[in-house]
Design a protein around this motif. Structure first.
Motif, PDB file in Angstrom:
ATOM      1  N   ASP A   1       0.815  -1.264   0.171  1.00  0.00           N
ATOM      2  CA  ASP A   1       0.026   0.055  -0.147  1.00  0.00           C
ATOM      3  C   ASP A   1       0.730   1.378  -0.114  1.00  0.00           C
ATOM      4  OD1 ASP A   1      -2.394  -1.455   0.022  1.00  0.00           O
ATOM      5  OD2 ASP A   1      -2.089  -1.671   2.328  1.00  0.00           O
ATOM      6  N   GLY A   2       1.845   1.281  -0.797  1.00  0.00           N
ATOM      7  CA  GLY A   2       2.576   2.515  -0.905  1.00  0.00           C
ATOM      8  C   GLY A   2       3.682   2.570   0.212  1.00  0.00           C
ATOM      9  N   VAL A   3       3.820   1.706   1.316  1.00  0.00           N
ATOM     10  CA  VAL A   3       4.775   1.767   2.353  1.00  0.00           C
ATOM     11  C   VAL A   3       5.690   0.896   2.279  1.00  0.00           C
ATOM     12  CG1 VAL A   3       4.791   1.676   5.027  1.00  0.00           C
ATOM     13  CG2 VAL A   3       2.750   2.855   3.810  1.00  0.00           C
ATOM     14  N   MET A   4       7.006   1.220   2.358  1.00  0.00           N
ATOM     15  CA  MET A   4       8.105   0.099   2.535  1.00  0.00           C
ATOM     16  C   MET A   4       8.115  -0.397   3.861  1.00  0.00           C
ATOM     17  SD  MET A   4      10.549  -1.260   0.710  1.00  0.00           S
ATOM     18  CE  MET A   4      11.139   0.075  -0.727  1.00  0.00           C
ATOM     19  N   ARG A   5       8.078  -1.863   3.842  1.00  0.00           N
ATOM     20  CA  ARG A   5       8.076  -2.753   4.910  1.00  0.00           C
ATOM     21  C   ARG A   5       9.458  -3.638   5.005  1.00  0.00           C
ATOM     22  NH1 ARG A   5       3.480  -1.717   7.504  1.00  0.00           N
ATOM     23  NH2 ARG A   5       1.620  -1.293   6.163  1.00  0.00           N
ATOM     24  N   MET A   6       9.863  -4.037   6.110  1.00  0.00           N
ATOM     25  CA  MET A   6      11.065  -4.658   6.260  1.00  0.00           C
ATOM     26  C   MET A   6      10.572  -5.880   7.308  1.00  0.00           C
ATOM     27  SD  MET A   6      15.056  -4.120   7.087  1.00  0.00           S
ATOM     28  CE  MET A   6      14.790  -2.870   8.295  1.00  0.00           C
ATOM     29  N   ARG A   7      10.960  -7.096   6.756  1.00  0.00           N
ATOM     30  CA  ARG A   7      10.597  -8.211   7.836  1.00  0.00           C
ATOM     31  C   ARG A   7      11.664  -9.328   7.922  1.00  0.00           C
ATOM     32  NH1 ARG A   7       8.869 -12.859   5.384  1.00  0.00           N
ATOM     33  NH2 ARG A   7       8.712 -13.270   3.145  1.00  0.00           N
ATOM     34  N   PRO A   8      11.812  -9.673   9.039  1.00  0.00           N
ATOM     35  CA  PRO A   8      12.866 -10.831   9.236  1.00  0.00           C
ATOM     36  C   PRO A   8      12.212 -12.143   8.387  1.00  0.00           C
ATOM     37  CG  PRO A   8      11.731 -10.491  11.194  1.00  0.00           C
ATOM     38  CD  PRO A   8      11.133  -9.644  10.279  1.00  0.00           C
ATOM     39  N   MET A   9      13.440 -12.717   7.835  1.00  0.00           N
ATOM     40  CA  MET A   9      13.164 -14.156   7.360  1.00  0.00           C
ATOM     41  C   MET A   9      13.704 -15.045   8.121  1.00  0.00           C
ATOM     42  SD  MET A   9      13.983 -12.821   3.361  1.00  0.00           S
ATOM     43  CE  MET A   9      13.594 -14.259   2.562  1.00  0.00           C
ATOM     44  N   PRO A  10      13.141 -15.509   9.222  1.00  0.00           N
ATOM     45  CA  PRO A  10      13.611 -16.743  10.262  1.00  0.00           C
ATOM     46  C   PRO A  10      13.920 -17.929   9.355  1.00  0.00           C
ATOM     47  CG  PRO A  10      11.207 -16.235  10.795  1.00  0.00           C
ATOM     48  CD  PRO A  10      11.670 -15.341   9.530  1.00  0.00           C
ATOM     49  N   GLU A  11      13.215 -18.334   8.383  1.00  0.00           N
ATOM     50  CA  GLU A  11      13.742 -19.510   7.786  1.00  0.00           C
ATOM     51  C   GLU A  11      14.821 -19.488   6.592  1.00  0.00           C
ATOM     52  OE1 GLU A  11      11.738 -22.312   8.627  1.00  0.00           O
ATOM     53  OE2 GLU A  11      11.007 -21.049  10.008  1.00  0.00           O
TER      54      GLU A  11
END
Length: 163
Positions: free
Chosen positions: A86-96
């Motif tokens: 939705d136009g917002v940059m998001r960062m998420r961990p990739m625990p796998e």
């Protein structure tokens, strides 16, 4: 007579100067994997994070996975992915970890997947190299060196491709 002496002197100067130049090849291997041009951006002494970028080519016929990484120059290393929602940059961990398909290339680069170096122990200075041990599910462990580029770099020094 002067020509052989001149040539010998010139060769001696070149041979002496070569170790001062960084290696143009900055690739590492682990089993069927080739890790190309690992790099990071410069960060200050008080930075809370730094990032590691590279491409990983799986030349094998079986998948592999980057399961962890560590460096003596940061408290921990995490795989992260950035995406637009939705136009917002998001960062998420990739625990796998990061999947490496057979015959494929995975890019860790600014604005996408990357390795987050949490709690750098000191500043990262342009031109230096930061050791980073990558652990793969099939290929095992390999220590690479992140070449430190300037703070705003979009690619490692010397890279001029459009990736």
């Amino acid at each position: 007579m002067r020509r052989p002496l001149l040539r010998a002197g010139l060769l001696a100067c070149v041979a002496t100067a070569l170790p001062a130049f960084p290696s143009f090849a900055h690739d590492f291997r682990a089993g069927d994997l080739v890790i190309n041009h690992p790099w990071s951006r410069a960060v200050g002494a008080r930075a809370q994070t730094a990032a590691g970028y590279m491409s990983i080519v799986n030349r094998g016929s079986a998948p592999d996975r980057l399961i962890s990484a560590e460096t003596p120059m940061a408290g921990s290393v995490e795989a992260h992915e950035m995406s637009m929602t939705d136009g917002v940059m998001r960062m998420r961990p990739m625990p796998e970890g990061i999947q490496l398909p057979p015959g494929g290339t995975v890019w860790l680069r600014p604005g996408g997947m990357h390795l987050m170096l949490v709690g750098p122990t000191r500043a990262f200075v342009p031109g230096e190299r930061v050791p980073l041990t990558l652990r793969f599910e099939r290929a095992g462990a390999v220590t690479v060196e992140l070449e430190v580029a300037t703070a705003g770099a979009r690619a490692p020094a010397g890279e001029h491709h459009g990736d």
